[in-house]
Motif scaffolding. Structure first.
Motif, PDB file in Angstrom:
ATOM      1  N   ASN A  91       0.421  11.318 -78.749  1.00 29.36           N
ATOM      2  CA  ASN A  91       0.676  10.382 -79.840  1.00 29.36           C
ATOM      3  C   ASN A  91      -0.329  10.483 -80.982  1.00 29.36           C
ATOM      4  O   ASN A  91      -0.169   9.814 -82.007  1.00 29.36           O
ATOM      5  CB  ASN A  91       0.696   8.945 -79.315  1.00 29.36           C
ATOM      6  N   TYR A 146       8.373   0.040 -74.690  1.00 38.25           N
ATOM      7  CA  TYR A 146       7.392   0.988 -75.192  1.00 38.25           C
ATOM      8  C   TYR A 146       6.516   0.349 -76.265  1.00 38.25           C
ATOM      9  O   TYR A 146       6.867  -0.676 -76.848  1.00 38.25           O
ATOM     10  CB  TYR A 146       8.096   2.209 -75.798  1.00 38.25           C
ATOM     11  N   ALA A 147       5.379   1.000 -76.542  1.00 35.61           N
ATOM     12  CA  ALA A 147       4.447   0.568 -77.594  1.00 35.61           C
ATOM     13  C   ALA A 147       4.638   1.442 -78.835  1.00 35.61           C
ATOM     14  O   ALA A 147       5.281   2.501 -78.768  1.00 35.61           O
ATOM     15  CB  ALA A 147       3.010   0.687 -77.080  1.00 35.61           C
ATOM     16  N   PRO A 148       4.062   1.026 -79.984  1.00 31.82           N
ATOM     17  CA  PRO A 148       4.188   1.841 -81.209  1.00 31.82           C
ATOM     18  C   PRO A 148       3.724   3.286 -81.035  1.00 31.82           C
ATOM     19  O   PRO A 148       4.318   4.201 -81.616  1.00 31.82           O
ATOM     20  CB  PRO A 148       3.311   1.088 -82.211  1.00 31.82           C
ATOM     21  N   ARG A 149       2.678   3.530 -80.232  1.00 29.85           N
ATOM     22  CA  ARG A 149       2.196   4.909 -80.050  1.00 29.85           C
ATOM     23  C   ARG A 149       3.261   5.789 -79.398  1.00 29.85           C
ATOM     24  O   ARG A 149       3.331   6.993 -79.658  1.00 29.85           O
ATOM     25  CB  ARG A 149       0.912   4.920 -79.217  1.00 29.85           C
ATOM     26  N   HIS A 150       4.096   5.165 -78.553  1.00 30.88           N
ATOM     27  CA  HIS A 150       5.156   5.939 -77.908  1.00 30.88           C
ATOM     28  C   HIS A 150       6.235   6.316 -78.925  1.00 30.88           C
ATOM     29  O   HIS A 150       6.818   7.405 -78.849  1.00 30.88           O
ATOM     30  CB  HIS A 150       5.776   5.142 -76.760  1.00 30.88           C
ATOM     31  N   ARG A 151       6.507   5.411 -79.885  1.00 35.71           N
ATOM     32  CA  ARG A 151       7.479   5.738 -80.922  1.00 35.71           C
ATOM     33  C   ARG A 151       6.942   6.820 -81.862  1.00 35.71           C
ATOM     34  O   ARG A 151       7.696   7.675 -82.341  1.00 35.71           O
ATOM     35  CB  ARG A 151       7.884   4.477 -81.689  1.00 35.71           C
ATOM     36  N   ARG A 190       3.159   7.258 -67.784  1.00 36.12           N
ATOM     37  CA  ARG A 190       3.596   5.860 -67.830  1.00 36.12           C
ATOM     38  C   ARG A 190       4.058   5.396 -66.443  1.00 36.12           C
ATOM     39  O   ARG A 190       4.542   4.274 -66.291  1.00 36.12           O
ATOM     40  CB  ARG A 190       4.739   5.681 -68.837  1.00 36.12           C
ATOM     41  N   PRO A 240      11.955   5.444 -76.690  1.00 32.48           N
ATOM     42  CA  PRO A 240      11.148   4.371 -77.287  1.00 32.48           C
ATOM     43  C   PRO A 240      11.836   3.657 -78.453  1.00 32.48           C
ATOM     44  O   PRO A 240      11.488   2.518 -78.777  1.00 32.48           O
ATOM     45  CB  PRO A 240       9.890   5.108 -77.767  1.00 32.48           C
TER      46      PRO A 240
END
Length: 526
Positions: free
Chosen positions: A500, A450-455, A420, A443
């Motif tokens: 992810n 952050y994006a959902p994939r990071h969560r 990142r 995240p």
């Protein structure tokens, strides 16, 4: 109307219960402490105790001593300064000699937590600024404890004998783990279920704690992220040479070692800390002292047989270091050549002499073809540093642990989430320390960054790590995981690729075995 009133009353009772789940004042062996409660969600809080002392102010190059205690209630609501160290730019110092404190994060539900697993974090060189320790505690349902310990010159300076035996930072860690074992039950933790974990220099510290005879029965499990005791940078092989270099920098120009040590002990701690900045920091580490580390780390794995062990690396852990050694790898138009690769290998293999350079070069260039693209050569530079500094030593440590294990389990991973960090070339994957933001739940703490994939990735890591801390098995412990992670054994070497999109195909075998075999067998025999 009556149903509505009952719902309101029920909600009020629940809210009151949620507010009631708070430790308040806790009795420790040294005195009473009171932290603060942080609300995580409607029915979840985390009790946070900041700056709890686990030892007295340490004497210069002395082992830590018990804290004398205090009267009344200590308000543990402010982080204490880190131990004296150089700043990131290395132009000045930060921290204090009065630094042996720890921070405790206790997750709470509607009722007070009891008998929780405890995860003790030993930080590395990549300081976790703004860490979300409360997110890991809450989502993993574990107590998280972060520990301050002496680093740099004041933590690891050594003459290689009894005059300055070294390893003071390791003794600090040991004192902290011992304090936690004696006191954590009062905070709702299980003293018989402690997991130590760390990254980089902290990961190597975890490894040394496992190998020390002083750790028998002290904790139960361990996690090393990007560093082990076998890493070439983890052990100081010629401590007196480094100590003399630092002595010259602070004006202790004595030929007699006793006089030099006397002079060093009278020197200003800030000057001593500045004298140990980056040019010697990478070799200002642990030493074989005949005590805490009685012999070569590779000969001490029988001491680690009792601990469950999880260890791995980031796929491009060596990228930062490679970028320093061969700057052209991060320059879009810059051309990285075979000569650059040979020069890098010359520096890494100098202990073996010139014969090692063509040997290693042939191993790393075998897939190039006649006219390798520049990006292929650049990635090779990163692979070499990653293998040499991190991957191969970690695989060796995992194998030795599995070989000696007496019922304890072993797990291997490779974290390869795309970087990142802005500005790096397209081929760059996970840099050194990039795993920490996900493990500590950043995240979730700062969702707009952050994006959902990071969560998704963050939750996977928190689940695997906290399950492991709870049961010794990353697959079971109350937190759902995407796929089963198989154990690493004497003859069976699976590893989990962590990103992810974890699926069944994320379980692979014999991580870079061609290169591991080269460094551990062919190179070692040169």
């Amino acid at each position: 109307m009556m149903k509505m009133m009952m719902l309101v009353v029920l909600l009020a009772v629940c809210l009151n219960s949620a507010l009631a789940a708070k430790l308040g004042v806790v009795q420790t062996e040294s005195g009473l402490v009171e932290g603060e409660s942080i609300r995580m969600s409607l029915f979840r809080t985390v009790d946070v105790f900041k700056g709890v002392p686990f030892a007295d102010v340490p004497g210069k190059w002395e082992k830590p001593k018990p804290h004398p205690g205090w009267d009344g209630i200590m308000r543990a609501t402010t982080y204490r300064e880190r131990c004296l160290q150089v700043t990131l730019l290395q132009t000045k110092t930060q921290g204090s000699e009065d630094c042996l404190y720890l921070n405790i994060f206790v997750p709470q539900g509607l009722s007070l937590s009891t008998n929780l697993p405890v995860m003790i974090y030993l930080f590395g060189g990549a300081f976790l600024m703004g860490a979300s320790d409360d997110v890991l505690a809450d989502r993993g349902d574990v107590i998280v404890v972060t520990v301050n310990y002496r680093v740099g010159t004041l933590g690891f300076l050594s003459t290689g004998d009894d005059r300055l035996p070294g390893n003071y930072g390791l003794w600090d860690q040991h004192a902290a783990i011992s304090w936690i074992r004696r006191n954590i039950a009062e905070f709702g933790g299980n003293p018989d279920n402690l997991t130590i974990f760390g990254q980089s220099a902290g990961a190597a510290s975890v490894s040394f704690q496992m190998l020390s005879p002083y750790s028998r029965g002290l904790f139960r499990r361990a996690i090393s992220q990007s560093g082990v005791a076998l890493s070439p940078w983890a052990l100081q092989r010629n401590p007196i040479k480094v100590t003399k270099k630092i002595a010259r920098k602070v004006g202790c120009l004595k030929t007699d070692v006793d006089e030099m040590v006397t002079c060093l002990k009278m020197s200003d701690p800030v000057e001593l800390t500045l004298a140990g900045k980056i040019d010697v920091l990478l070799i200002l580490g642990k030493v074989i002292d005949g005590d805490f580390i009685p012999s070569e780390p590779s000969e001490l794995f029988h001491n680690a047989a009792q601990f469950d062990y999880l260890a791995g690396i980031n796929s491009m852990d060596g990228h930062f270091f490679a970028g320093v050694d061969v700057p052209s790898i991060n320059q879009g138009a810059g051309n990285t050549t075979a000569e650059h690769v040979e020069g890098l290998l010359a520096g890494l293999t100098k202990e073996k002499g010139d014969a090692a350079i063509p040997s290693a070069f042939s191993v790393y260039s075998v897939h190039w073809g006649s006219f390798p693209p520049s990006d292929v050569v650049k990635k090779t530079v990163t692979d070499i540093e990653t293998d040499f500094l991190f991957l191969v030593p970690t695989q060796e440590a995992l194998q030795l642990h599995a070989n000696y294990s007496s019922g304890a389990r072993t797990y291997s991973y490779l974290f390869n989430m795309k970087t990142r960090i802005p500005g790096f070339p397209q081929w760059v994957e996970a840099n050194h320390a990039e795993d920490l933001q996900y493990l500590f739940g950043k995240p979730f703490a700062t969702p707009l960054d952050y994006a959902p994939r990071h969560r998704d990735l963050s939750q996977y890591m928190i689940s695997y790590w906290s399950n492991f801390a709870r049961t010794g098995d990353p697959n079971s412990g109350g937190n759902r995981v995407p796929v089963p992670w198989p154990t690493f054994t004497r003859n069976h070497r699976p590893y989990l690729v962590i990103n992810n999109s974890i699926s069944k195909s994320s379980v692979r075998y014999d991580l870079r075995s061609y290169y591991v075999n080269y460094w551990t067998q062919t190179y070692s025999s040169l």
